[in-house]
Write a protein that holds these residues in place. Sequence first.
Motif, PDB file in Angstrom:
ATOM      1  N   GLN A  45     -13.247   2.122  31.864  1.00 37.94           N
ATOM      2  CA  GLN A  45     -13.500   2.647  31.470  1.00 37.94           C
ATOM      3  C   GLN A  45     -14.171   3.399  31.064  1.00 37.94           C
ATOM      4  O   GLN A  45     -15.741   3.528  30.937  1.00 37.94           O
ATOM      5  CB  GLN A  45     -12.637   2.237  29.667  1.00 37.94           C
ATOM      6  CG  GLN A  45     -11.833   1.377  29.857  1.00 37.94           C
ATOM      7  CD  GLN A  45     -11.405   0.638  28.666  1.00 37.94           C
ATOM      8  OE1 GLN A  45     -11.980   1.454  27.432  1.00 37.94           O
ATOM      9  NE2 GLN A  45      -9.847  -0.211  28.608  1.00 37.94           N
ATOM     10  N   VAL A  46     -14.059   4.794  30.557  1.00 40.65           N
ATOM     11  CA  VAL A  46     -14.981   6.212  30.511  1.00 40.65           C
ATOM     12  C   VAL A  46     -14.352   6.552  29.413  1.00 40.65           C
ATOM     13  O   VAL A  46     -13.622   7.179  28.773  1.00 40.65           O
ATOM     14  CB  VAL A  46     -14.795   7.033  31.061  1.00 40.65           C
ATOM     15  CG1 VAL A  46     -16.170   8.303  31.365  1.00 40.65           C
ATOM     16  CG2 VAL A  46     -14.818   6.762  33.180  1.00 40.65           C
ATOM     17  N   ARG A  47     -16.118   6.304  28.207  1.00 42.88           N
ATOM     18  CA  ARG A  47     -15.908   6.390  27.022  1.00 42.88           C
ATOM     19  C   ARG A  47     -14.529   6.591  25.936  1.00 42.88           C
ATOM     20  O   ARG A  47     -13.741   7.126  25.122  1.00 42.88           O
ATOM     21  CB  ARG A  47     -16.449   8.522  26.706  1.00 42.88           C
ATOM     22  CG  ARG A  47     -17.432   8.551  27.134  1.00 42.88           C
ATOM     23  CD  ARG A  47     -18.216  10.156  27.646  1.00 42.88           C
ATOM     24  NE  ARG A  47     -17.995  10.345  25.985  1.00 42.88           N
ATOM     25  CZ  ARG A  47     -18.252  11.641  25.877  1.00 42.88           C
ATOM     26  NH1 ARG A  47     -18.052  12.631  26.613  1.00 42.88           N
ATOM     27  NH2 ARG A  47     -17.552  12.298  24.696  1.00 42.88           N
ATOM     28  N   PRO A  48     -14.337   4.842  25.859  1.00 40.90           N
ATOM     29  CA  PRO A  48     -12.868   4.738  25.835  1.00 40.90           C
ATOM     30  C   PRO A  48     -13.273   4.597  23.696  1.00 40.90           C
ATOM     31  O   PRO A  48     -12.174   5.003  23.394  1.00 40.90           O
ATOM     32  CB  PRO A  48     -13.172   3.106  25.437  1.00 40.90           C
ATOM     33  CG  PRO A  48     -14.462   2.806  26.270  1.00 40.90           C
ATOM     34  CD  PRO A  48     -14.563   3.918  26.531  1.00 40.90           C
TER      35      PRO A  48
END
Length: 61
Positions: A45-48
């Motif tokens: 996940q990228v910057r959840p």
Amino acid sequence: MLRLLVAALLIANLGYFAWTRGALALFGAEPARFSETEPQRLQQQVRPEMLQIRKNPPAKP
């Protein structure tokens, strides 16, 4: 004829119930929630924290 239909529906419902409870995992048939054990997805996940859930504005008539 109706008895055959009722019996077929009963068997189908029992099969679905067994599948959703994970009883058919022995045969390789199990719902996704039992087989999804992939912790690498959380790491991908990228910057959840940037996720924001917003309500749609009401539609104008």
